[in-house]
Design a protein around this motif. Structure first.
Motif, short mmCIF file in Angstrom:
data_model
loop_
_atom_site.label_atom_id
_atom_site.label_comp_id
_atom_site.label_asym_id
_atom_site.label_seq_id
_atom_site.Cartn_x
_atom_site.Cartn_y
_atom_site.Cartn_z
N ALA A 36 0.80 -1.21 0.00
CA ALA A 36 0.00 0.00 0.00
C ALA A 36 0.84 1.27 0.00
O ALA A 36 1.85 1.37 0.69
CB ALA A 36 -0.93 -0.01 1.21
N THR A 37 0.38 2.24 -0.78
CA THR A 37 0.94 3.58 -0.74
C THR A 37 0.18 4.36 0.33
O THR A 37 -0.89 3.95 0.76
CB THR A 37 0.71 4.28 -2.10
N ARG A 38 0.76 5.51 0.76
CA ARG A 38 0.01 6.38 1.67
C ARG A 38 -1.18 6.98 0.92
O ARG A 38 -2.28 7.05 1.44
CB ARG A 38 0.89 7.52 2.19
N ALA A 39 -0.91 7.41 -0.30
CA ALA A 39 -1.98 7.98 -1.13
C ALA A 39 -2.95 6.87 -1.52
O ALA A 39 -2.58 5.71 -1.62
CB ALA A 39 -1.38 8.60 -2.38
N LEU A 46 -10.02 16.08 -8.62
CA LEU A 46 -9.57 17.48 -8.55
C LEU A 46 -10.68 18.38 -8.01
O LEU A 46 -10.42 19.28 -7.21
CB LEU A 46 -9.11 17.96 -9.94
N GLU A 47 -11.91 18.07 -8.39
CA GLU A 47 -13.05 18.84 -7.86
C GLU A 47 -13.16 18.72 -6.35
O GLU A 47 -13.61 19.64 -5.68
CB GLU A 47 -14.37 18.34 -8.48
N VAL A 69 -3.65 15.28 -7.02
CA VAL A 69 -3.79 14.08 -7.83
C VAL A 69 -2.53 13.78 -8.65
O VAL A 69 -1.91 14.69 -9.20
CB VAL A 69 -4.99 14.24 -8.80
N ALA A 70 -2.16 12.50 -8.68
CA ALA A 70 -1.02 12.05 -9.51
C ALA A 70 -1.48 10.99 -10.49
O ALA A 70 -2.43 10.25 -10.23
CB ALA A 70 0.07 11.47 -8.61
N VAL A 71 -0.78 10.94 -11.61
CA VAL A 71 -1.03 9.87 -12.59
C VAL A 71 0.27 9.07 -12.77
O VAL A 71 1.35 9.64 -12.89
CB VAL A 71 -1.50 10.44 -13.95
N ASP A 104 -2.49 13.00 -2.69
CA ASP A 104 -3.57 12.32 -1.97
C ASP A 104 -4.08 11.11 -2.74
O ASP A 104 -4.57 10.15 -2.14
CB ASP A 104 -4.76 13.27 -1.78
N ALA A 105 -4.01 11.18 -4.05
CA ALA A 105 -4.59 10.11 -4.88
C ALA A 105 -3.68 9.83 -6.06
O ALA A 105 -3.10 10.74 -6.65
CB ALA A 105 -5.97 10.52 -5.37
N ILE A 106 -3.55 8.53 -6.39
CA ILE A 106 -2.77 8.12 -7.56
C ILE A 106 -3.70 7.37 -8.50
O ILE A 106 -4.37 6.42 -8.10
CB ILE A 106 -1.61 7.18 -7.16
#
Ligand code: TXA
Ligand code: MG
Length: 328
Positions: A225-228, A246-247, A252-254, A295-297
């Motif tokens: 697991a990642t933190r994100a 984003l909203e 956010v990462a890709v 926060d999110a990938i």
């Protein structure tokens, strides 16, 4: 082949293992956290340092095929065939447990996981030590496995007695695990040796079924697991998924294979588009994105042939709901 400094370090590593200490060492897959596999107290320390539940069995690393009979009660014909073809290399075989392997190593099971790793430092360590070294990946329970010495330092720090630095890992994710203890080959974990290569060698299909999760304790849904928060998405969904996150005001990462068209997000990381290149870059990329504080990938998986199956497996485990279930 090894520098004078490495020779001194290897000698020290053997001494540490002999007195029941822990040595983190490079393999071609990921870094391992090793202890003398015959020493139950030393093995218990691995679980303590990793914060890993004791029922999750460890892999015993040996220096050559000739040592297999010292670890296995009996060597199935299938094991011999696969070992001859793929060792040293990223293939772990589940065989009947030999008497010299304490139950602490196998999580109480009557089978044991064994492999001969391919990294020159690992092989030299194992040859010099002359006995099996039990080693899980050198990360805290549930986290992303380490593919560089500095990852081990960050995760485990002083709790390791000695860390051998062998540079970045070639394969980048864990070994393939095949259970050959029941007379037929069964895949328990996809990894560094593609299942297609194993099937080609055996001339028969490798069994893959849901039961494998139960048979390989520690192969829990949520793992690596990642933190994100991580989500695996299809290229066509990327834009809409990114927009939603984003909203919500998230960073956010890709993570995507080179050449993928991606929307505007806070961070992006491209990995090689071929499955082996993706595998090599996977864990390091996940760590890098975590370090950038996202926060999110949103991850685009590779094709599932070759090492792509293992990459997809790790991505989906990293994406699994974490809840309060134990992870490894
Ligand atoms: O590439 C690798 O395999 C790395 C390097 C360090 O060699 N090691 C590694 O170890 O990935 P670890 O502990 O993170 O994963 C070992 C896996 C666990 O999922 C465990 O369930 C499975 O091996 N395993 C070990 N002994 C087993 C047994 N007797 N029966 C079934 N599964 C077993
Ligand atoms: Mg692990």
């Amino acid at each position: 082949m090894h520098s004078p400094q490495q020779h001194a370090q290897l000698a020290e590593a053997v001494a540490v293992l002999s007195r029941g200490g822990l040595v983190a060492f490079p393999t071609e897959t990921v870094y391992g956290l090793g202890a003398d596999a015959r020493n139950a107290d030393a093995v218990r320390r691995i679980f303590a340092v990793k914060r890993r539940p004791s029922a999750h069995p460890l892999i015993v690393h040996i220096g050559s095929l000739s040592e297999l009979s010292s670890v296995a009660r009996q060597v199935p014909a299938l094991a011999l065939r696969l070992a001859v073809r793929f060792w040293p290399g990223p293939l772990t075989l589940i065989v009947p447990r030999g008497e010299g392997v304490p139950l602490e190593v196998t999580g109480g099971q009557e089978t044991v996981a064994v492999r001969v790793p391919q990294h020159p430092l690992a092989l030299e360590l194992l040859h010099r030590f002359g006995a099996g070294v039990a080693a899980p990946s050198a990360n805290r329970f549930g986290a992303v496995s380490p593919t560089r010495a500095e990852h081990v330092r960050q995760d485990l720090g002083d709790e390791v007695d000695l860390l051998l630095d062998g540079g970045p890992c070639e394969v980048g994710l864990e070994s393939t695990i095949i259970d050959v203890s029941r007379g037929y080959p069964q895949l328990l974990r996809p990894g560094g040796v593609p299942v297609e290569a194993i099937e080609a060698e055996l001339g028969e299909a490798v069994v893959r079924d849901a039961e494998a999760t139960v048979r390989a304790p520690g192969q829990l849904a949520s793992h690596y697991a990642t933190r994100a928060e991580l989500r695996v998405v299809a290229p066509g969904e990327l834009e809409a998924r990114a927009a939603t996150l984003l909203e919500r005001g998230l960073r956010v990462a890709v993570l995507a294979p080179a050449g993928t068209a991606i929307p505007r997000v806070h961070e992006s990381l491209f990995v090689p588009a071929d499955p082996a290149g993706y595998a090599r870059a996977l864990y390091e990329s996940l760590r890098a994105l975590d370090d950038r504080g996202v926060d999110a990938i949103l991850a685009i998986a590779p094709a599932t042939h070759g090492l792509g199956l293992a990459v997809s497996d790790r991505l989906s485990r990293a994406a699994a709901p974490r809840g309060d279930a134990p992870r490894d």
